[in-house]
Design a protein around this motif. Structure first.
Motif, short mmCIF file in Angstrom:
data_model
loop_
_atom_site.label_atom_id
_atom_site.label_comp_id
_atom_site.label_asym_id
_atom_site.label_seq_id
_atom_site.Cartn_x
_atom_site.Cartn_y
_atom_site.Cartn_z
N ARG A 183 -16.34 8.05 17.41
CA ARG A 183 -15.38 8.46 16.39
C ARG A 183 -14.51 7.27 15.99
O ARG A 183 -14.25 6.39 16.79
CB ARG A 183 -14.46 9.55 16.93
N LEU A 184 -14.05 7.30 14.76
CA LEU A 184 -13.04 6.34 14.30
C LEU A 184 -11.68 6.92 14.63
O LEU A 184 -11.41 8.10 14.39
CB LEU A 184 -13.14 6.14 12.79
N VAL A 185 -10.80 6.09 15.17
CA VAL A 185 -9.46 6.53 15.53
C VAL A 185 -8.47 5.50 15.01
O VAL A 185 -8.63 4.30 15.25
CB VAL A 185 -9.30 6.67 17.06
N ALA A 186 -7.46 5.96 14.30
CA ALA A 186 -6.38 5.08 13.86
C ALA A 186 -5.17 5.39 14.72
O ALA A 186 -4.59 6.47 14.63
CB ALA A 186 -6.06 5.31 12.39
N ASP A 187 -4.80 4.44 15.56
CA ASP A 187 -3.63 4.63 16.39
C ASP A 187 -2.37 4.68 15.54
O ASP A 187 -1.38 5.28 15.89
CB ASP A 187 -3.50 3.51 17.42
N GLY A 188 -2.41 3.99 14.42
CA GLY A 188 -1.29 4.00 13.50
C GLY A 188 -1.64 3.21 12.26
O GLY A 188 -2.37 2.22 12.33
N LEU A 189 -1.17 3.66 11.14
CA LEU A 189 -1.36 2.94 9.88
C LEU A 189 0.01 2.71 9.27
O LEU A 189 0.89 3.54 9.39
CB LEU A 189 -2.22 3.77 8.90
N ARG A 190 0.15 1.57 8.62
CA ARG A 190 1.41 1.29 7.93
C ARG A 190 1.12 0.47 6.69
O ARG A 190 0.08 -0.15 6.57
CB ARG A 190 2.37 0.58 8.85
N GLU A 191 2.07 0.48 5.79
CA GLU A 191 1.95 -0.31 4.58
C GLU A 191 2.01 -1.79 4.94
O GLU A 191 2.81 -2.20 5.75
CB GLU A 191 3.07 0.03 3.61
N ALA A 192 1.11 -2.56 4.34
CA ALA A 192 1.08 -4.01 4.57
C ALA A 192 0.60 -4.67 3.29
O ALA A 192 -0.51 -5.19 3.23
CB ALA A 192 0.21 -4.36 5.75
N GLY A 193 1.39 -4.61 2.25
CA GLY A 193 0.97 -5.16 0.96
C GLY A 193 -0.17 -4.32 0.41
O GLY A 193 -0.06 -3.12 0.28
N MET A 196 0.85 -1.17 0.00
CA MET A 196 0.00 0.00 0.00
C MET A 196 0.89 1.23 0.00
O MET A 196 1.83 1.32 0.76
CB MET A 196 -0.91 -0.03 1.23
N SER A 197 0.59 2.15 -0.83
CA SER A 197 1.40 3.36 -0.94
C SER A 197 1.00 4.39 0.12
O SER A 197 -0.06 4.28 0.74
CB SER A 197 1.23 3.97 -2.32
N GLN A 198 1.85 5.37 0.29
CA GLN A 198 1.52 6.47 1.20
C GLN A 198 0.23 7.14 0.76
O GLN A 198 -0.56 7.57 1.61
CB GLN A 198 2.67 7.49 1.25
N GLU A 199 -0.02 7.18 -0.53
CA GLU A 199 -1.27 7.76 -1.04
C GLU A 199 -2.49 7.01 -0.49
O GLU A 199 -3.48 7.62 -0.09
CB GLU A 199 -1.27 7.71 -2.57
N ASN A 200 -2.41 5.69 -0.43
CA ASN A 200 -3.52 4.90 0.10
C ASN A 200 -3.67 5.10 1.60
O ASN A 200 -4.79 5.15 2.12
CB ASN A 200 -3.34 3.43 -0.24
N ILE A 201 -2.57 5.21 2.31
CA ILE A 201 -2.64 5.47 3.75
C ILE A 201 -3.29 6.83 3.99
O ILE A 201 -4.14 6.98 4.86
CB ILE A 201 -1.24 5.38 4.40
N ASP A 202 -2.91 7.82 3.19
CA ASP A 202 -3.52 9.14 3.31
C ASP A 202 -5.01 9.08 3.02
O ASP A 202 -5.81 9.77 3.66
CB ASP A 202 -2.84 10.13 2.36
N PHE A 203 -5.42 8.23 2.06
CA PHE A 203 -6.84 8.06 1.76
C PHE A 203 -7.58 7.52 2.98
O PHE A 203 -8.67 7.99 3.31
CB PHE A 203 -7.04 7.13 0.56
N VAL A 204 -7.00 6.54 3.66
CA VAL A 204 -7.65 5.97 4.85
C VAL A 204 -7.77 7.04 5.93
O VAL A 204 -8.83 7.21 6.53
CB VAL A 204 -6.88 4.74 5.37
N ARG A 205 -6.71 7.79 6.16
CA ARG A 205 -6.77 8.85 7.18
C ARG A 205 -7.81 9.90 6.82
O ARG A 205 -8.58 10.35 7.68
CB ARG A 205 -5.40 9.51 7.32
N ASP A 206 -7.86 10.29 5.55
CA ASP A 206 -8.85 11.26 5.10
C ASP A 206 -10.26 10.72 5.28
O ASP A 206 -11.17 11.45 5.69
CB ASP A 206 -8.60 11.64 3.64
#
Length: 78
Positions: free
Chosen positions: A64-74, A1-11
């Protein structure tokens, strides 16, 4: 997963928490799933996501939805 996809999840989480929901079908993968502590089986697909959202909203008036952390995982975000 690219940084772009991680940013999409956060957004998406930020949009959700601002009240910009439900998402349209373009935002939801048809094969996605939600794993909940409130049910034994995951919610599958777009219909499952909507059912999960309706059940949570019925039980909790303010949450609320909270992401403690996101990282690339395939191809997934974890």
């Amino acid at each position: 997963m690219s940084q772009e996809n991680i940013d999409f999840v956060r957004d998406s989480f930020d949009r959700w928490n601002r009240g910009d929901r439900p998402f349209d079908d373009g935002d939801l993968h048809p094969d996605g799933e939600v794993i909940s502590n409130f049910q034994w089986e995951p919610y599958h697909g777009r219909d499952g996501f909507r059912r999960w959202m309706e059940e949570i909203d019925a039980q909790f008036p303010d949450w609320r939805l909270v992401a403690d952390g996101l990282r690339e995982a395939g191809a997934s975000a974890v």
